[in-house]
Write a protein that holds these residues in place. Structure first.
Motif, PDB file in Angstrom:
ATOM      1  N   ILE A 171     -23.421 -85.405 -48.280  1.00  0.00           N
ATOM      2  CA  ILE A 171     -24.653 -85.688 -48.038  1.00  0.00           C
ATOM      3  C   ILE A 171     -25.387 -84.443 -47.745  1.00  0.00           C
ATOM      4  O   ILE A 171     -26.638 -84.382 -47.934  1.00  0.00           O
ATOM      5  CB  ILE A 171     -24.757 -87.285 -47.166  1.00  0.00           C
ATOM      6  N   GLU A 172     -24.888 -84.207 -46.178  1.00  0.00           N
ATOM      7  CA  GLU A 172     -26.730 -83.322 -45.847  1.00  0.00           C
ATOM      8  C   GLU A 172     -26.548 -82.253 -45.929  1.00  0.00           C
ATOM      9  O   GLU A 172     -27.590 -81.904 -46.524  1.00  0.00           O
ATOM     10  CB  GLU A 172     -26.188 -83.364 -44.463  1.00  0.00           C
ATOM     11  N   ALA A 224     -31.085 -88.493 -29.767  1.00  0.00           N
ATOM     12  CA  ALA A 224     -31.824 -87.182 -30.635  1.00  0.00           C
ATOM     13  C   ALA A 224     -30.863 -86.552 -31.203  1.00  0.00           C
ATOM     14  O   ALA A 224     -31.874 -85.612 -32.507  1.00  0.00           O
ATOM     15  CB  ALA A 224     -32.330 -85.881 -29.708  1.00  0.00           C
ATOM     16  N   ASN A 225     -29.599 -86.725 -30.862  1.00  0.00           N
ATOM     17  CA  ASN A 225     -28.731 -85.176 -32.298  1.00  0.00           C
ATOM     18  C   ASN A 225     -28.760 -86.425 -33.083  1.00  0.00           C
ATOM     19  O   ASN A 225     -28.774 -85.915 -34.321  1.00  0.00           O
ATOM     20  CB  ASN A 225     -27.623 -85.260 -32.114  1.00  0.00           C
ATOM     21  N   ILE A 226     -28.695 -87.910 -33.464  1.00  0.00           N
ATOM     22  CA  ILE A 226     -28.676 -88.972 -34.202  1.00  0.00           C
ATOM     23  C   ILE A 226     -29.828 -88.223 -35.265  1.00  0.00           C
ATOM     24  O   ILE A 226     -30.008 -88.918 -36.558  1.00  0.00           O
ATOM     25  CB  ILE A 226     -28.504 -90.011 -34.241  1.00  0.00           C
ATOM     26  N   HIS A 227     -30.741 -88.530 -34.536  1.00  0.00           N
ATOM     27  CA  HIS A 227     -32.375 -88.458 -34.958  1.00  0.00           C
ATOM     28  C   HIS A 227     -32.343 -87.082 -35.866  1.00  0.00           C
ATOM     29  O   HIS A 227     -32.944 -86.989 -37.130  1.00  0.00           O
ATOM     30  CB  HIS A 227     -33.779 -87.846 -34.090  1.00  0.00           C
ATOM     31  N   PHE A 228     -31.963 -86.424 -35.659  1.00  0.00           N
ATOM     32  CA  PHE A 228     -31.907 -85.040 -35.632  1.00  0.00           C
ATOM     33  C   PHE A 228     -31.108 -85.343 -37.112  1.00  0.00           C
ATOM     34  O   PHE A 228     -32.096 -84.427 -38.447  1.00  0.00           O
ATOM     35  CB  PHE A 228     -31.197 -83.364 -35.246  1.00  0.00           C
ATOM     36  N   HIS A 229     -30.573 -85.343 -37.395  1.00  0.00           N
ATOM     37  CA  HIS A 229     -30.076 -86.013 -38.683  1.00  0.00           C
ATOM     38  C   HIS A 229     -30.682 -86.549 -39.952  1.00  0.00           C
ATOM     39  O   HIS A 229     -30.314 -86.386 -40.970  1.00  0.00           O
ATOM     40  CB  HIS A 229     -28.479 -85.808 -38.787  1.00  0.00           C
ATOM     41  N   ARG A 230     -30.531 -88.355 -39.144  1.00  0.00           N
ATOM     42  CA  ARG A 230     -31.330 -89.012 -39.511  1.00  0.00           C
ATOM     43  C   ARG A 230     -32.569 -88.445 -41.057  1.00  0.00           C
ATOM     44  O   ARG A 230     -32.557 -88.428 -41.880  1.00  0.00           O
ATOM     45  CB  ARG A 230     -31.901 -90.091 -39.330  1.00  0.00           C
ATOM     46  N   GLU A 231     -33.282 -86.569 -40.057  1.00  0.00           N
ATOM     47  CA  GLU A 231     -34.352 -86.865 -40.356  1.00  0.00           C
ATOM     48  C   GLU A 231     -34.619 -85.379 -40.864  1.00  0.00           C
ATOM     49  O   GLU A 231     -34.738 -85.475 -42.239  1.00  0.00           O
ATOM     50  CB  GLU A 231     -35.568 -86.706 -39.337  1.00  0.00           C
ATOM     51  N   LEU A 232     -33.280 -84.926 -40.906  1.00  0.00           N
ATOM     52  CA  LEU A 232     -32.635 -83.773 -42.140  1.00  0.00           C
ATOM     53  C   LEU A 232     -32.282 -84.413 -43.462  1.00  0.00           C
ATOM     54  O   LEU A 232     -32.832 -83.841 -44.259  1.00  0.00           O
ATOM     55  CB  LEU A 232     -31.203 -83.149 -41.579  1.00  0.00           C
ATOM     56  N   VAL A 233     -32.211 -85.878 -43.376  1.00  0.00           N
ATOM     57  CA  VAL A 233     -31.574 -86.116 -45.226  1.00  0.00           C
ATOM     58  C   VAL A 233     -32.818 -86.976 -44.905  1.00  0.00           C
ATOM     59  O   VAL A 233     -33.319 -86.967 -46.851  1.00  0.00           O
ATOM     60  CB  VAL A 233     -30.303 -87.522 -44.750  1.00  0.00           C
ATOM     61  N   ALA A 234     -33.597 -87.487 -44.613  1.00  0.00           N
ATOM     62  CA  ALA A 234     -34.965 -87.771 -44.960  1.00  0.00           C
ATOM     63  C   ALA A 234     -35.759 -86.939 -45.749  1.00  0.00           C
ATOM     64  O   ALA A 234     -36.940 -87.449 -46.318  1.00  0.00           O
ATOM     65  CB  ALA A 234     -36.533 -88.044 -43.486  1.00  0.00           C
ATOM     66  N   GLU A 246     -31.075 -94.916 -46.770  1.00  0.00           N
ATOM     67  CA  GLU A 246     -30.488 -96.163 -46.341  1.00  0.00           C
ATOM     68  C   GLU A 246     -29.207 -96.259 -45.521  1.00  0.00           C
ATOM     69  O   GLU A 246     -28.239 -96.653 -45.171  1.00  0.00           O
ATOM     70  CB  GLU A 246     -30.511 -97.350 -47.296  1.00  0.00           C
ATOM     71  N   LEU A 247     -28.607 -95.004 -46.704  1.00  0.00           N
ATOM     72  CA  LEU A 247     -27.084 -95.262 -46.946  1.00  0.00           C
ATOM     73  C   LEU A 247     -26.785 -94.178 -45.601  1.00  0.00           C
ATOM     74  O   LEU A 247     -25.300 -94.583 -45.177  1.00  0.00           O
ATOM     75  CB  LEU A 247     -26.118 -94.169 -48.235  1.00  0.00           C
ATOM     76  N   MET A 248     -27.548 -93.473 -44.580  1.00  0.00           N
ATOM     77  CA  MET A 248     -27.032 -92.756 -43.814  1.00  0.00           C
ATOM     78  C   MET A 248     -27.408 -92.770 -43.235  1.00  0.00           C
ATOM     79  O   MET A 248     -26.635 -92.992 -41.668  1.00  0.00           O
ATOM     80  CB  MET A 248     -28.000 -90.987 -43.871  1.00  0.00           C
ATOM     81  N   ARG A 249     -28.604 -94.196 -42.321  1.00  0.00           N
ATOM     82  CA  ARG A 249     -28.374 -94.807 -41.359  1.00  0.00           C
ATOM     83  C   ARG A 249     -26.858 -95.900 -41.286  1.00  0.00           C
ATOM     84  O   ARG A 249     -27.199 -95.940 -40.199  1.00  0.00           O
ATOM     85  CB  ARG A 249     -30.086 -95.649 -41.917  1.00  0.00           C
ATOM     86  N   SER A 250     -26.824 -96.204 -42.605  1.00  0.00           N
ATOM     87  CA  SER A 250     -25.100 -97.236 -42.536  1.00  0.00           C
ATOM     88  C   SER A 250     -23.988 -95.899 -41.568  1.00  0.00           C
ATOM     89  O   SER A 250     -23.503 -96.661 -40.438  1.00  0.00           O
ATOM     90  CB  SER A 250     -25.538 -97.859 -43.302  1.00  0.00           C
ATOM     91  N   VAL A 251     -24.419 -94.794 -42.189  1.00  0.00           N
ATOM     92  CA  VAL A 251     -22.971 -94.285 -41.720  1.00  0.00           C
ATOM     93  C   VAL A 251     -22.882 -94.066 -40.527  1.00  0.00           C
ATOM     94  O   VAL A 251     -22.104 -93.440 -39.778  1.00  0.00           O
ATOM     95  CB  VAL A 251     -23.104 -93.185 -42.442  1.00  0.00           C
ATOM     96  N   LEU A 252     -24.827 -93.322 -39.521  1.00  0.00           N
ATOM     97  CA  LEU A 252     -24.814 -92.710 -38.784  1.00  0.00           C
ATOM     98  C   LEU A 252     -24.200 -93.821 -37.925  1.00  0.00           C
ATOM     99  O   LEU A 252     -24.200 -93.609 -35.918  1.00  0.00           O
ATOM    100  CB  LEU A 252     -26.418 -92.801 -38.532  1.00  0.00           C
ATOM    101  N   ALA A 253     -25.049 -94.943 -37.659  1.00  0.00           N
ATOM    102  CA  ALA A 253     -24.877 -96.248 -36.723  1.00  0.00           C
ATOM    103  C   ALA A 253     -23.079 -96.178 -36.792  1.00  0.00           C
ATOM    104  O   ALA A 253     -23.248 -97.326 -35.315  1.00  0.00           O
ATOM    105  CB  ALA A 253     -25.336 -97.562 -37.646  1.00  0.00           C
ATOM    106  N   GLU A 254     -22.291 -96.381 -37.801  1.00  0.00           N
ATOM    107  CA  GLU A 254     -21.083 -96.149 -37.215  1.00  0.00           C
ATOM    108  C   GLU A 254     -20.663 -95.489 -36.782  1.00  0.00           C
ATOM    109  O   GLU A 254     -19.611 -95.443 -36.227  1.00  0.00           O
ATOM    110  CB  GLU A 254     -20.185 -96.452 -39.136  1.00  0.00           C
ATOM    111  N   LEU A 255     -21.151 -93.655 -37.034  1.00  0.00           N
ATOM    112  CA  LEU A 255     -20.559 -93.009 -36.635  1.00  0.00           C
ATOM    113  C   LEU A 255     -21.323 -93.075 -34.503  1.00  0.00           C
ATOM    114  O   LEU A 255     -19.851 -92.667 -33.831  1.00  0.00           O
ATOM    115  CB  LEU A 255     -21.126 -91.403 -36.537  1.00  0.00           C
ATOM    116  N   ARG A 256     -21.673 -93.697 -34.405  1.00  0.00           N
ATOM    117  CA  ARG A 256     -22.167 -94.320 -33.506  1.00  0.00           C
ATOM    118  C   ARG A 256     -21.077 -95.688 -32.558  1.00  0.00           C
ATOM    119  O   ARG A 256     -20.991 -94.990 -31.106  1.00  0.00           O
ATOM    120  CB  ARG A 256     -23.415 -94.997 -32.884  1.00  0.00           C
ATOM    121  N   LEU A 257     -20.416 -96.060 -33.166  1.00  0.00           N
ATOM    122  CA  LEU A 257     -19.544 -96.564 -32.568  1.00  0.00           C
ATOM    123  C   LEU A 257     -18.186 -95.457 -31.852  1.00  0.00           C
ATOM    124  O   LEU A 257     -17.607 -96.248 -30.916  1.00  0.00           O
ATOM    125  CB  LEU A 257     -18.476 -97.439 -33.620  1.00  0.00           C
TER     126      LEU A 257
END
Length: 237
Positions: free
Chosen positions: A103-104, A143-153, A162-173
């Motif tokens: 994706i990224e 902040a790092n998670i936000h960086f990648h979310r903003e990159l995809v945005a 929406e896909l990236m939000r779910s992927v990054l939330a899972e990664l935080r686990l």
């Protein structure tokens, strides 16, 4: 671990977010955010009574929200035991990074000619650097998670967001069980800024190369640390 009523009480602050048209999707969004922030750590049982009371929603609405998050692989239902925050396997972490790379890197590759709307990326980089200066390593991770979310945005695609939000939330686990978040996140602050500067100057090719190497290195490092936690069964930070 079981969520007590007092521990879930902080969710009452999120009740206004539900508005007058309370829906399972809104409840799921609140819980997704809390899981991503580590409020409910991997392996924790979610109490229907305490969470439902804190948010002021019915048991049926909450169960539907649980079902949505189970489909997103953030929760797991265990027969006769209840609903738990999912504990990832090492293979899950590797798969998440494969998806992120697809994706990224594709987003950066398809940006076209500058200028790009980089305010969100710039803020995420600055937030990470300021958090590091304060030695707030959880803040660096966020902040790092936000960086990648903003990159995809930058792709301006609601579906990809929406896909990236779910992927990054899972990664935080996976991030939440790492005992040394500084070692995991601090080295990537400089790399975030390097990618940002490439995009600022329109050097998308170099930016994509830096991003691909970044994700490969991050995957290798996290898988090594995470696998050690799986072996020892140590889920505390």
């Amino acid at each position: 671990m079981r969520t007590t009523e007092s521990e879930a009480g902080g969710l009452a602050d999120d009740r206004p977010l539900l508005g007058r048209t309370s829906t399972a999707e809104r409840v799921a969004d609140i819980l997704r955010t809390r899981i991503a922030e580590g409020y409910f750590p991997p392996g924790e049982r979610l109490s229907e009574d305490s969470i439902g009371k804190a948010l002021g929603v019915s048991r049926n609405t909450l169960r539907e929200a649980f079902r949505l998050l189970t489909h997103e692989r953030l929760l797991v239902h265990q027969l006769n035991r209840g609903v738990f925050v999912r504990v990832l396997a090492v293979e899950d972490v590797e798969d998440i990074y494969r998806i992120r790379r697809l994706i990224e890197c594709a987003v950066v590759r398809g940006l076209g000619a500058p200028p790009f709307p980089l305010d969100g990326l710039d803020k995420a980089v600055g937030d990470g650097e300021r958090a590091a200066a304060r030695r707030e390593w959880k803040g660096v991770s966020t902040a790092n998670i936000h960086f990648h979310r903003e990159l995809v945005a930058l792709a301006a695609s609601p579906r990809t967001d929406e896909l990236m939000r779910s992927v990054l939330a899972e990664l935080r686990l996976a991030f939440h069980v790492v005992a040394d978040p500084r070692r995991l996140h601090e080295p990537y602050l400089v790399r975030n800024r390097q990618i940002l500067e490439c995009l600022r100057t329109g050097d998308n090719t170099t930016g994509e190369q830096l991003l691909a190497g970044y994700l490969d290195d991050s995957r290798t490092q996290l898988v090594e640390v995470y696998a050690r936690h799986i072996e020892t069964g140590n889920w505390g930070t």
